[in-house]
Design a protein around this motif. Structure first.
Motif, PDB file in Angstrom:
ATOM      1  N   PRO A  16       0.832  -1.217   0.000  1.00 31.42           N
ATOM      2  CA  PRO A  16       0.000   0.000   0.000  1.00 31.42           C
ATOM      3  C   PRO A  16       0.861   1.258   0.000  1.00 31.42           C
ATOM      4  O   PRO A  16       1.956   1.287   0.566  1.00 31.42           O
ATOM      5  N   ALA A  17       0.344   2.304  -0.630  1.00 28.71           N
ATOM      6  CA  ALA A  17       1.110   3.544  -0.771  1.00 28.71           C
ATOM      7  C   ALA A  17       1.474   4.157   0.585  1.00 28.71           C
ATOM      8  O   ALA A  17       2.514   4.794   0.725  1.00 28.71           O
ATOM      9  N   GLU A  18       0.583   3.960   1.600  1.00 31.39           N
ATOM     10  CA  GLU A  18       0.859   4.587   2.895  1.00 31.39           C
ATOM     11  C   GLU A  18       1.984   3.894   3.659  1.00 31.39           C
ATOM     12  O   GLU A  18       2.464   4.401   4.666  1.00 31.39           O
ATOM     13  N   LEU A  19       2.401   2.717   3.180  1.00 26.05           N
ATOM     14  CA  LEU A  19       3.504   2.005   3.829  1.00 26.05           C
ATOM     15  C   LEU A  19       4.809   2.464   3.183  1.00 26.05           C
ATOM     16  O   LEU A  19       5.221   1.962   2.145  1.00 26.05           O
ATOM     17  N   SER A  20       5.470   3.395   3.798  1.00 26.10           N
ATOM     18  CA  SER A  20       6.730   3.894   3.246  1.00 26.10           C
ATOM     19  C   SER A  20       7.882   2.977   3.647  1.00 26.10           C
ATOM     20  O   SER A  20       7.829   2.290   4.675  1.00 26.10           O
ATOM     21  N   ALA A  21       8.921   2.974   2.838  1.00 27.23           N
ATOM     22  CA  ALA A  21      10.108   2.192   3.165  1.00 27.23           C
ATOM     23  C   ALA A  21      10.732   2.693   4.465  1.00 27.23           C
ATOM     24  O   ALA A  21      11.239   1.902   5.272  1.00 27.23           O
ATOM     25  N   ASP A  22      10.687   4.005   4.698  1.00 24.55           N
ATOM     26  CA  ASP A  22      11.259   4.567   5.931  1.00 24.55           C
ATOM     27  C   ASP A  22      10.559   4.009   7.172  1.00 24.55           C
ATOM     28  O   ASP A  22      11.208   3.668   8.167  1.00 24.55           O
ATOM     29  N   LEU A  23       9.234   3.897   7.113  1.00 27.58           N
ATOM     30  CA  LEU A  23       8.474   3.348   8.242  1.00 27.58           C
ATOM     31  C   LEU A  23       8.863   1.898   8.483  1.00 27.58           C
ATOM     32  O   LEU A  23       9.105   1.482   9.624  1.00 27.58           O
ATOM     33  N   LEU A  24       8.945   1.119   7.411  1.00 25.82           N
ATOM     34  CA  LEU A  24       9.292  -0.295   7.556  1.00 25.82           C
ATOM     35  C   LEU A  24      10.716  -0.468   8.086  1.00 25.82           C
ATOM     36  O   LEU A  24      10.984  -1.386   8.864  1.00 25.82           O
ATOM     37  N   VAL A  25      11.621   0.405   7.681  1.00 22.97           N
ATOM     38  CA  VAL A  25      13.001   0.330   8.176  1.00 22.97           C
ATOM     39  C   VAL A  25      13.034   0.599   9.675  1.00 22.97           C
ATOM     40  O   VAL A  25      13.762  -0.073  10.427  1.00 22.97           O
ATOM     41  N   ARG A  26      12.255   1.565  10.140  1.00 22.17           N
ATOM     42  CA  ARG A  26      12.204   1.856  11.589  1.00 22.17           C
ATOM     43  C   ARG A  26      11.676   0.656  12.358  1.00 22.17           C
ATOM     44  O   ARG A  26      12.171   0.324  13.443  1.00 22.17           O
ATOM     45  N   VAL A  27      10.687  -0.025  11.805  1.00 18.97           N
ATOM     46  CA  VAL A  27      10.142  -1.216  12.464  1.00 18.97           C
ATOM     47  C   VAL A  27      11.161  -2.346  12.438  1.00 18.97           C
ATOM     48  O   VAL A  27      11.323  -3.096  13.410  1.00 18.97           O
ATOM     49  N   LEU A  28      11.865  -2.471  11.325  1.00 15.05           N
ATOM     50  CA  LEU A  28      12.862  -3.537  11.174  1.00 15.05           C
ATOM     51  C   LEU A  28      13.939  -3.458  12.250  1.00 15.05           C
ATOM     52  O   LEU A  28      14.482  -4.477  12.685  1.00 15.05           O
ATOM     53  N   ALA A  29      14.247  -2.252  12.682  1.00 13.09           N
ATOM     54  CA  ALA A  29      15.299  -2.057  13.679  1.00 13.09           C
ATOM     55  C   ALA A  29      14.805  -2.201  15.115  1.00 13.09           C
ATOM     56  O   ALA A  29      15.605  -2.130  16.059  1.00 13.09           O
ATOM     57  N   LEU A  30      13.507  -2.423  15.300  1.00 15.99           N
ATOM     58  CA  LEU A  30      12.940  -2.521  16.657  1.00 15.99           C
ATOM     59  C   LEU A  30      13.348  -3.797  17.378  1.00 15.99           C
ATOM     60  O   LEU A  30      13.555  -4.841  16.762  1.00 15.99           O
ATOM     61  N   ARG A  31      13.414  -3.716  18.691  1.00 13.47           N
ATOM     62  CA  ARG A  31      13.569  -4.890  19.560  1.00 13.47           C
ATOM     63  C   ARG A  31      12.515  -4.795  20.642  1.00 13.47           C
ATOM     64  O   ARG A  31      12.182  -3.691  21.092  1.00 13.47           O
ATOM     65  N   MET A  86       8.495  -3.932  -2.647  1.00 10.55           N
ATOM     66  CA  MET A  86       8.645  -2.537  -3.076  1.00 10.55           C
ATOM     67  C   MET A  86       9.727  -2.388  -4.140  1.00 10.55           C
ATOM     68  O   MET A  86       9.763  -1.389  -4.859  1.00 10.55           O
ATOM     69  N   GLY A  87      10.630  -3.346  -4.237  1.00  9.43           N
ATOM     70  CA  GLY A  87      11.683  -3.265  -5.243  1.00  9.43           C
ATOM     71  C   GLY A  87      12.685  -2.175  -4.933  1.00  9.43           C
ATOM     72  O   GLY A  87      12.932  -1.827  -3.779  1.00  9.43           O
ATOM     73  N   ARG A  88      13.224  -1.580  -5.973  1.00  6.31           N
ATOM     74  CA  ARG A  88      14.344  -0.645  -5.787  1.00  6.31           C
ATOM     75  C   ARG A  88      13.968   0.622  -5.057  1.00  6.31           C
ATOM     76  O   ARG A  88      14.831   1.327  -4.553  1.00  6.31           O
ATOM     77  N   ARG A  89      12.682   0.952  -4.994  1.00  2.00           N
ATOM     78  CA  ARG A  89      12.309   2.153  -4.242  1.00  2.00           C
ATOM     79  C   ARG A  89      12.516   1.966  -2.743  1.00  2.00           C
ATOM     80  O   ARG A  89      12.441   2.922  -1.978  1.00  2.00           O
ATOM     81  N   ALA A  90      12.777   0.719  -2.314  1.00  3.95           N
ATOM     82  CA  ALA A  90      13.072   0.453  -0.903  1.00  3.95           C
ATOM     83  C   ALA A  90      14.566   0.275  -0.668  1.00  3.95           C
ATOM     84  O   ALA A  90      14.974  -0.313   0.330  1.00  3.95           O
ATOM     85  N   ALA A  91      15.398   0.802  -1.576  1.00  2.00           N
ATOM     86  CA  ALA A  91      16.851   0.652  -1.440  1.00  2.00           C
ATOM     87  C   ALA A  91      17.371   1.235  -0.131  1.00  2.00           C
ATOM     88  O   ALA A  91      18.428   0.819   0.365  1.00  2.00           O
ATOM     89  N   VAL A  92      16.645   2.193   0.446  1.00  2.00           N
ATOM     90  CA  VAL A  92      17.055   2.779   1.726  1.00  2.00           C
ATOM     91  C   VAL A  92      17.131   1.724   2.821  1.00  2.00           C
ATOM     92  O   VAL A  92      17.819   1.908   3.838  1.00  2.00           O
ATOM     93  N   ALA A  93      16.455   0.597   2.629  1.00  6.89           N
ATOM     94  CA  ALA A  93      16.414  -0.447   3.656  1.00  6.89           C
ATOM     95  C   ALA A  93      17.642  -1.337   3.654  1.00  6.89           C
ATOM     96  O   ALA A  93      17.854  -2.096   4.607  1.00  6.89           O
ATOM     97  N   VAL A  94      18.459  -1.281   2.614  1.00  4.28           N
ATOM     98  CA  VAL A  94      19.564  -2.225   2.479  1.00  4.28           C
ATOM     99  C   VAL A  94      20.494  -2.236   3.697  1.00  4.28           C
ATOM    100  O   VAL A  94      20.805  -3.307   4.236  1.00  4.28           O
ATOM    101  N   PRO A  95      20.985  -1.087   4.213  1.00  6.44           N
ATOM    102  CA  PRO A  95      21.899  -1.145   5.360  1.00  6.44           C
ATOM    103  C   PRO A  95      21.293  -1.827   6.587  1.00  6.44           C
ATOM    104  O   PRO A  95      21.981  -2.582   7.279  1.00  6.44           O
ATOM    105  N   VAL A  96      20.010  -1.565   6.881  1.00 11.95           N
ATOM    106  CA  VAL A  96      19.398  -2.169   8.060  1.00 11.95           C
ATOM    107  C   VAL A  96      19.148  -3.650   7.823  1.00 11.95           C
ATOM    108  O   VAL A  96      19.324  -4.480   8.731  1.00 11.95           O
TER     109      VAL A  96
END
Length: 288
Positions: free
Chosen positions: A42-57, A87-97
């Motif tokens: 969905p459009a409202e799910l940004s890669a930045d939001l998912l990256v923040r969740v990915l880093a959660l403990r 999301m494909g390449r538009r989620a490239a910001v997630a690669v480091p995390v």
């Protein structure tokens, strides 16, 4: 269905970021992402939001509660990684995390296998495979972002599924295969045949630059018990020809001739026949 379950996935994830100690929100977040296994995110799910969740403990005290927390993290991480992959390449910001999550150790095996610690390890393996699959989708060169020490750990025999997913990531792009050719060379001795086959395919993509190191171990694989490995080794050696020593490639071609005539696998015989130079192929009996 709870109120959280009826909210948009983005709203549930934002609530989790505000209150990561609440287990109900971890479960609701996984439930919110679960239906997104197919189609675009969905459009409202940004890669930045998912990256923040990915880093959660999830904070936890006590042995059992810590096991539950690791299980929650692994379960949600798998869903987040799969969503990022779509999301494909538009989620490239997630690669480091995503890469950083690969550094985290897996839980220990224990006996009996039905105990909670084994369940946690199983879920962590599934999540790690999802992370590797996501990296494969985020760009052809994502494999280069994974440090060599992490790659070596992923390719270890501790988990067949992780090792195969890691090998498939490295062979995705020629630059990635060339960058990690030392790891692919080591993987030629892996006990799981599909990993060996993937490593041989990766080295063919790194050819002919990797010829000096790869021709001898690939020639050894021409005697591997699995036909798929033998086929992959033949194709890799053909790709290595421009960069290989004449004497070494000649020994490999002698084996090609033997395989083309005598291998029990018809597919191997066909690949070996095509791999031979015309002068050597002409000496063989006609293919049935």
């Amino acid at each position: 269905m709870s109120t959280a379950d009826r909210r948009r996935p983005a709203d549930v994830l934002e609530a989790l970021l505000r209150e990561p100690q609440r287990r109900a929100l971890w479960q609701a977040s996984a439930g919110a992402l679960m239906p997104l296994r197919r189609g675009p995110a969905p459009a409202e799910l940004s890669a930045d939001l998912l990256v923040r969740v990915l880093a959660l403990r999830r904070p936890a005290d006590g042995y059992d509660e810590k096991l539950h927390a690791r299980l929650d993290v692994a379960h949600l991480r798998g869903h987040v990684a799969r969503t990022l992959g779509r999301m494909g390449r538009r989620a490239a910001v997630a690669v480091p995390v995503l890469v950083e999550t690969l550094r985290e150790p897996l839980g220990e095996r224990c006996s009996p296998m039905c105990c909670s610690a084994s369940s946690v390890r199983h879920e962590q393996i599934l999540a790690r495979v999802s992370v590797l699959d996501a990296l494969r989708r985020l760009g052809p060169q994502a494999g280069r972002s994974v440090p060599a020490d992490v790659v070596a750990e992923l390719l270890a025999p501790a988990s067949r599924r992780i090792a195969l997913s890691a090998a498939e990531l490295l062979v995705r792009h020629p630059e990635s295969a060339l960058h990690h050719r030392a790891a692919l060379l080591a993987a030629l001795e892996h006990p799981y045949a599909p990993v060996v086959e993937a490593a041989a395919r990766g080295l063919s993509r790194a050819a002919p630059s990797a010829a000096r190191e790869a021709v001898r171990p690939l020639t050894t694989l021409l005697r591997h018990e699995q036909g798929g490995v033998r086929r992959a080794a033949i194709r890799a050696l053909v790709a290595m020809r421009p960069g290989a020593k004449g004497s070494e490639i000649a020994r490999a071609e002698e084996r090609f001739a033997w395989l083309a005539e005598r291998d029990p696998d018809a597919a191997v015989r066909a690949v070996a026949r095509r791999a031979l130079r015309p002068s050597l192929r002409a000496r063989l009996p006609l293919a049935p």
